[in-house]
Design a protein around this motif. Structure first.
Motif, short mmCIF file in Angstrom:
data_model
loop_
_atom_site.label_atom_id
_atom_site.label_comp_id
_atom_site.label_asym_id
_atom_site.label_seq_id
_atom_site.Cartn_x
_atom_site.Cartn_y
_atom_site.Cartn_z
N THR A 144 25.39 23.55 -25.77
CA THR A 144 25.88 24.51 -24.78
C THR A 144 25.53 24.00 -23.38
O THR A 144 24.70 23.11 -23.22
CB THR A 144 25.24 25.90 -24.98
N ASP A 173 31.46 26.51 -25.59
CA ASP A 173 31.59 27.69 -24.73
C ASP A 173 31.69 27.29 -23.26
O ASP A 173 31.13 27.94 -22.37
CB ASP A 173 30.40 28.64 -24.91
N THR A 176 31.35 29.32 -19.44
CA THR A 176 30.66 30.61 -19.48
C THR A 176 29.26 30.53 -18.90
O THR A 176 28.63 31.54 -18.64
CB THR A 176 30.54 31.14 -20.92
N GLY A 177 28.74 29.31 -18.73
CA GLY A 177 27.34 29.15 -18.32
C GLY A 177 27.20 28.78 -16.86
O GLY A 177 28.05 29.11 -16.04
N ASP A 195 35.81 28.23 -23.79
CA ASP A 195 35.50 29.53 -24.37
C ASP A 195 36.75 30.39 -24.50
O ASP A 195 37.67 30.29 -23.70
CB ASP A 195 34.47 30.24 -23.49
N ARG A 197 37.37 33.27 -23.75
CA ARG A 197 37.75 34.19 -22.67
C ARG A 197 38.82 33.58 -21.76
O ARG A 197 39.51 34.31 -21.05
CB ARG A 197 36.53 34.63 -21.88
#
Ligand code: C2E
Ligand code: MG
Ligand code: MG
Ligand code: MG
Length: 267
Positions: A144, A173, A176-177, A195, A197
């Motif tokens: 991640t 992902d 998102t970070g 991700d 989203r």
């Protein structure tokens, strides 16, 4: 310790009990060799063919139901014992992958930040691969963004060591970070997994489609391949075919499934 527990509110105590119970359950299951891996198809957009699978951990709960990773991975991380799961998962995934390697399927394994930063991580990966006949080129490790933002020199060193083995690394992902393309440009990684989203709204909004295409374009500019996660509808897949991404993954293409179901798919 009893004194510590006595001063907890009932709610905190219940949470702590759950944590300990869950940690014990997972460690028991690891010892018993009863961690189950499910595999979710990752499909190449251009050919529509199965290209690889992501290994996703499940374990049998005391009531016989399946326990999902969101319930036990954070607890193992808190208990600083996630590497015990990680080693098991890696070994299982590679063993299974050997059966599919003639089909050229890659196997992707999730690595938690704590595991990635463990001083023996690369040695463990090498050991597991050496003990198997699985080609490192077919192994993908999903880290991640939070694994990449700490000590940059050390991160680059670990990533380079993995790359020297021929292993591919994906950033899971992505988007998102805290990380971004700016930090990514220094990292020897091979794939980003966008991700799910980023799929929200793409069917209705031109702006959302522009972001998806822009991210894909930038990734390609950095020499990275792109997996889009969480594809659930045909209309999304249609848009993704236009967006230029390399791979898709999601319930539309296949839910996480048992190894035999994947074996049926590859024939
Ligand atoms: P992830 O790596 O991002 O994995 C994708 C998750 O999204 C999986 O949940 C998968 O079942 C789910 N998913 C796939 N397609 C769709 C879709 O179309 N729609 C929706 N809504 N969801 C979809 P799962 O298996 O519950 O795993 C959750 C997370 O737990 C994973 O997220 C990963 O971060 C972590 N994890 C799973 N297995 C392991 C493991 O062996 N080790 C470590 N460290 N983490 C793991
Ligand atoms: Mg993943
Ligand atoms: Mg993911
Ligand atoms: Mg995730």
């Amino acid at each position: 310790h009893r004194d510590t527990v006595r001063f907890c509110t009932p709610d905190v105590r219940r949470r702590m009990m759950h944590r300990w119970d869950m940690e014990r359950l997972v460690l028991d299951r690891i010892r018993e060799g009863r961690i189950h891996l499910f595999y979710q198809p990752i499909v190449r957009v251009a050919s529509g063919m199965l290209a690889g699978v992501e290994a996703l951990s499940r374990l049998l709960g005391e009531d016989g139901g399946l326990v999902l990773p969101d319930e036990f991975v954070p607890i193992l991380e808190e208990g600083k014992v996630i590497h015990l799961l990680g080693r098991k998962v890696l070994a299982l995934a590679v063993l299974q992958g050997e059966l599919w390697k003639v089909r050229g399927l890659f196997v992707s394994v999730n690595i938690s930040p704590q595991e990635f930063l463990h001083p023996e991580f690369v040695d463990v990966v090498r050991e597991v691969l050496d003990a198997s006949g699985f080609p490192p080129e077919l192994l993908m490790l999903e880290v991640t963004e939070s694994s990449l933002v700490g000590d940059v020199d050390r991160t680059v060193q670990v990533l380079s060591a993995l790359r020297d083995e021929g292993i591919r690394v994906a950033v899971d992902d992505f988007g998102t970070g805290y990380s971004s393309f700016a930090s990514l440009k220094r990292m020897p990684v091979d794939v980003i997994k966008l991700d799910r989203r980023f799929l929200h709204g793409v069917e209705e909004s031109e702006r959302d489609r522009a972001i998806l295409e822009g991210m894909t374009h930038m990734a390609h500019g950095l020499g990275l391949e792109v997996v889009v996660e969480g594809v659930e509808r045909e209309a999304q897949l249609e848009i993704l075919r236009e967006s230029g991404c390399d791979y898709v993954q999601g319930f539309l293409l296949g839910h996480p499934m048992r190894d035999v179901a994947i074996s049926h798919l590859v024939g």
